[in-house]
Design a protein around this motif. Structure first.
Motif, PDB file in Angstrom:
ATOM      1  N   PRO A  59      58.737  42.499  92.505  1.00 43.23           N
ATOM      2  CA  PRO A  59      59.650  42.472  93.657  1.00 43.23           C
ATOM      3  C   PRO A  59      59.805  41.053  94.188  1.00 43.23           C
ATOM      4  O   PRO A  59      58.991  40.175  93.923  1.00 43.23           O
ATOM      5  CB  PRO A  59      58.911  43.339  94.683  1.00 43.23           C
ATOM      6  CG  PRO A  59      57.467  43.078  94.384  1.00 43.23           C
ATOM      7  CD  PRO A  59      57.397  42.950  92.879  1.00 43.23           C
ATOM      8  N   ASP A  60      60.851  40.864  94.948  1.00 43.24           N
ATOM      9  CA  ASP A  60      61.032  39.616  95.672  1.00 43.24           C
ATOM     10  C   ASP A  60      60.319  39.812  97.019  1.00 43.24           C
ATOM     11  O   ASP A  60      60.857  40.435  97.938  1.00 43.24           O
ATOM     12  CB  ASP A  60      62.526  39.339  95.872  1.00 43.24           C
ATOM     13  CG  ASP A  60      62.791  38.030  96.597  1.00 43.24           C
ATOM     14  OD1 ASP A  60      61.891  37.531  97.305  1.00 43.24           O
ATOM     15  OD2 ASP A  60      63.913  37.526  96.455  1.00 43.24           O
ATOM     16  N   LEU A  61      59.078  39.317  97.099  1.00 41.27           N
ATOM     17  CA  LEU A  61      58.265  39.558  98.297  1.00 41.27           C
ATOM     18  C   LEU A  61      58.887  38.946  99.540  1.00 41.27           C
ATOM     19  O   LEU A  61      58.816  39.537 100.619  1.00 41.27           O
ATOM     20  CB  LEU A  61      56.842  39.033  98.087  1.00 41.27           C
ATOM     21  CG  LEU A  61      56.029  39.767  97.035  1.00 41.27           C
ATOM     22  CD1 LEU A  61      54.678  39.087  96.826  1.00 41.27           C
ATOM     23  CD2 LEU A  61      55.826  41.229  97.424  1.00 41.27           C
ATOM     24  N   SER A  62      59.494  37.788  99.414  1.00 36.45           N
ATOM     25  CA  SER A  62      60.143  37.164 100.572  1.00 36.45           C
ATOM     26  C   SER A  62      61.244  38.067 101.107  1.00 36.45           C
ATOM     27  O   SER A  62      61.385  38.245 102.317  1.00 36.45           O
ATOM     28  CB  SER A  62      60.729  35.803 100.197  1.00 36.45           C
ATOM     29  OG  SER A  62      59.705  34.913  99.845  1.00 36.45           O
ATOM     30  N   GLU A  63      62.025  38.662 100.206  1.00 33.64           N
ATOM     31  CA  GLU A  63      63.099  39.569 100.615  1.00 33.64           C
ATOM     32  C   GLU A  63      62.536  40.818 101.295  1.00 33.64           C
ATOM     33  O   GLU A  63      63.053  41.260 102.319  1.00 33.64           O
ATOM     34  CB  GLU A  63      63.933  39.958  99.402  1.00 33.64           C
ATOM     35  CG  GLU A  63      65.126  40.835  99.747  1.00 33.64           C
ATOM     36  CD  GLU A  63      65.952  41.191  98.522  1.00 33.64           C
ATOM     37  OE1 GLU A  63      66.367  42.357  98.431  1.00 33.64           O
ATOM     38  OE2 GLU A  63      66.180  40.312  97.679  1.00 33.64           O
ATOM     39  N   LEU A  64      61.459  41.379 100.746  1.00 32.86           N
ATOM     40  CA  LEU A  64      60.847  42.569 101.345  1.00 32.86           C
ATOM     41  C   LEU A  64      60.321  42.283 102.742  1.00 32.86           C
ATOM     42  O   LEU A  64      60.515  43.075 103.671  1.00 32.86           O
ATOM     43  CB  LEU A  64      59.715  43.096 100.462  1.00 32.86           C
ATOM     44  CG  LEU A  64      60.114  43.723  99.140  1.00 32.86           C
ATOM     45  CD1 LEU A  64      58.874  44.049  98.305  1.00 32.86           C
ATOM     46  CD2 LEU A  64      60.937  44.974  99.370  1.00 32.86           C
ATOM     47  N   LEU A  65      59.672  41.127 102.917  1.00 26.77           N
ATOM     48  CA  LEU A  65      59.150  40.770 104.235  1.00 26.77           C
ATOM     49  C   LEU A  65      60.289  40.492 105.214  1.00 26.77           C
ATOM     50  O   LEU A  65      60.211  40.875 106.383  1.00 26.77           O
ATOM     51  CB  LEU A  65      58.210  39.577 104.128  1.00 26.77           C
ATOM     52  CG  LEU A  65      56.896  39.866 103.407  1.00 26.77           C
ATOM     53  CD1 LEU A  65      56.143  38.577 103.115  1.00 26.77           C
ATOM     54  CD2 LEU A  65      56.028  40.831 104.187  1.00 26.77           C
ATOM     55  N   LEU A  66      61.347  39.864 104.746  1.00 27.64           N
ATOM     56  CA  LEU A  66      62.506  39.606 105.603  1.00 27.64           C
ATOM     57  C   LEU A  66      63.146  40.918 106.058  1.00 27.64           C
ATOM     58  O   LEU A  66      63.480  41.084 107.231  1.00 27.64           O
ATOM     59  CB  LEU A  66      63.529  38.740 104.865  1.00 27.64           C
ATOM     60  CG  LEU A  66      64.788  38.377 105.646  1.00 27.64           C
ATOM     61  CD1 LEU A  66      64.433  37.569 106.895  1.00 27.64           C
ATOM     62  CD2 LEU A  66      65.748  37.594 104.767  1.00 27.64           C
ATOM     63  N   GLU A  67      63.296  41.881 105.132  1.00 31.93           N
ATOM     64  CA  GLU A  67      63.843  43.197 105.495  1.00 31.93           C
ATOM     65  C   GLU A  67      62.972  43.868 106.548  1.00 31.93           C
ATOM     66  O   GLU A  67      63.480  44.478 107.487  1.00 31.93           O
ATOM     67  CB  GLU A  67      63.947  44.087 104.266  1.00 31.93           C
ATOM     68  CG  GLU A  67      65.048  43.709 103.309  1.00 31.93           C
ATOM     69  CD  GLU A  67      65.006  44.512 102.015  1.00 31.93           C
ATOM     70  OE1 GLU A  67      64.193  45.455 101.913  1.00 31.93           O
ATOM     71  OE2 GLU A  67      65.772  44.184 101.097  1.00 31.93           O
ATOM     72  N   ASN A  68      61.656  43.737 106.413  1.00 29.31           N
ATOM     73  CA  ASN A  68      60.736  44.329 107.380  1.00 29.31           C
ATOM     74  C   ASN A  68      60.924  43.698 108.753  1.00 29.31           C
ATOM     75  O   ASN A  68      60.971  44.395 109.770  1.00 29.31           O
ATOM     76  CB  ASN A  68      59.294  44.172 106.888  1.00 29.31           C
ATOM     77  CG  ASN A  68      58.305  44.860 107.793  1.00 29.31           C
ATOM     78  OD1 ASN A  68      57.968  44.351 108.856  1.00 29.31           O
ATOM     79  ND2 ASN A  68      57.852  46.014 107.369  1.00 29.31           N
TER      80      ASN A  68
END
Length: 151
Positions: A104-113
């Motif tokens: 996964p794109d962890l930066s994207e997941l954290l940004l979505e959160n």
């Protein structure tokens, strides 16, 4: 003890605004296989209790569940036979839609959160508790630094 009361105020959202998001990234397909039964059991229990049904197959729309529980498992093991074992083990279960076979794109997941936290704060009455995020990480330092920077 009424769950629809928080800070002494009536809450129209009986379950509150709490949400649990679980993201598991591993390169070990065997580890995932070892937890498939337990993860399915947790999800099944959650759905049956949330919707008041005997079996998750009785629920046509899982939108309510996804409001409170978001689970994503990312298997980066490149062994196709192990990936197929996982797919066979989760076939037809709720976990099937939560399994991914890529990094996964962890930066994207954290940004979505973080974006969801802002939306929740805008929708929440002033007396509601603020949403918190706990990020735990086990892995290589380079990825850990990326997670730390994003949070």
């Amino acid at each position: 003890n009424n769950p629809s009361l928080r800070n002494g105020q009536q809450n129209t959202d009986v379950l509150g605004l709490d949400r649990f998001q679980f993201i598991w990234v591993t390169d070990n397909a065997d580890l995932i296989l070892g937890f498939v039964q337990e993860l399915n059991s947790i999800i099944t229990t959650f759905v049956t209790q949330l919707y008041g049904v005997d079996h998750p197959s009785e629920v046509e729309d899982l939108t309510l569940m996804k409001r409170f529980l978001k689970m994503s498992v990312y298997c980066t093991d490149e062994d196709v036979m192990k990936q197929e074992k996982i797919q066979g083990a989760i076939s037809g279960s709720l976990l099937e839609d939560m399994m991914h076979f890529q990094m996964p794109d962890l930066s994207e997941l954290l940004l979505e959160n973080m974006q969801q936290q802002v939306f929740d704060a805008l929708e929440a009455p002033a007396n509601m508790l603020s949403r918190k995020t706990l990020v735990t990480f086990c892995g290589v330092p380079l990825m850990a630094n990326g997670c730390r920077t994003a949070v």
